[in-house]
Design an enzyme around this catalytic site. Structure first.
Site, PDB file in Angstrom:
ATOM      1  N   PRO A 119       0.782  -1.243   0.000  1.00 34.97           N
ATOM      2  CA  PRO A 119       0.000   0.000   0.000  1.00 34.97           C
ATOM      3  C   PRO A 119       0.815   1.294   0.000  1.00 34.97           C
ATOM      4  O   PRO A 119       0.764   2.081   0.946  1.00 34.97           O
ATOM      5  CB  PRO A 119      -0.827  -0.137   1.276  1.00 34.97           C
ATOM      6  CG  PRO A 119       0.058  -0.913   2.197  1.00 34.97           C
ATOM      7  CD  PRO A 119       0.786  -1.892   1.311  1.00 34.97           C
ATOM      8  N   CYS A 120       1.522   1.554  -1.078  1.00 32.97           N
ATOM      9  CA  CYS A 120       2.285   2.806  -1.179  1.00 32.97           C
ATOM     10  C   CYS A 120       1.354   4.017  -1.225  1.00 32.97           C
ATOM     11  O   CYS A 120       1.774   5.141  -0.947  1.00 32.97           O
ATOM     12  CB  CYS A 120       3.232   2.785  -2.366  1.00 32.97           C
ATOM     13  SG  CYS A 120       2.431   2.607  -3.964  1.00 32.97           S
TER      14      CYS A 120
END
Length: 156
Positions: A119-120
């Protein structure tokens, strides 16, 4: 390697992997949605669909990440950011013990091969701004709102 393309609320997701795990998930602006799903990619498709339907907050997939040792450390740190929460690039750099590593950390974030699963999109600017997202800032905003929807206020 097998490939499948599925429709999501943010565009077509392309998933690539084999029996060793998922190597890539990326959003595309074009492409033909797959008519069939290779068995080795079925669980990834199921979990992404669950995520978009609001039924999943974590992913449990066999991954086959291709990257440098530093990139892999950064990507691992991204998976530690809880669903619905954010962390700044500076906070992320501090995890590695060097605030000067902020650019290297941001570059590794930008090379994240597994859209949403790593989850950047949960990494934001120190001032709370939405900065740097390969999929486009409108997608980052959508993902953050999906994970942390604003409760409707009562009118009375």
């Amino acid at each position: 390697m097998e490939t499948v393309r599925i429709k999501t609320p943010l565009g077509i997701a392309e998933i690539i992997g084999d029996e060793n795990g998922i190597s890539k998930i990326a959003v595309t602006v074009d492409g033909i949605i797959s008519e069939s799903i290779p068995i080795v990619l079925q669980e990834a498709v199921n979990q992404l669909n669950d995520y978009f339907e609001g039924k999943r907050t974590e992913f449990d997939l066999k991954l086959n990440l291709i990257g440098t040792p530093f990139q892999r450390k950064v990507w691992k740190a991204l998976t530690d950011i809880p669903f619905g929460k954010t962390k700044s690039y500076l906070e992320q750099a501090k995890i590695f013990g060097d605030v000067k590593a902020i650019r290297a950390v941001a570059t590794a974030n930008g090379r994240n091969p597994l859209w949403i699963v790593i989850p950047c999109h949960r990494v934001i600017g120190t001032d709370g701004s939405l900065t740097g997202y390969a999929g486009g800032l409108w997608r980052k905003k959508w993902l953050l709102e999906h994970e942390n929807p604003t409760a409707q206020q009562s009118l009375f």
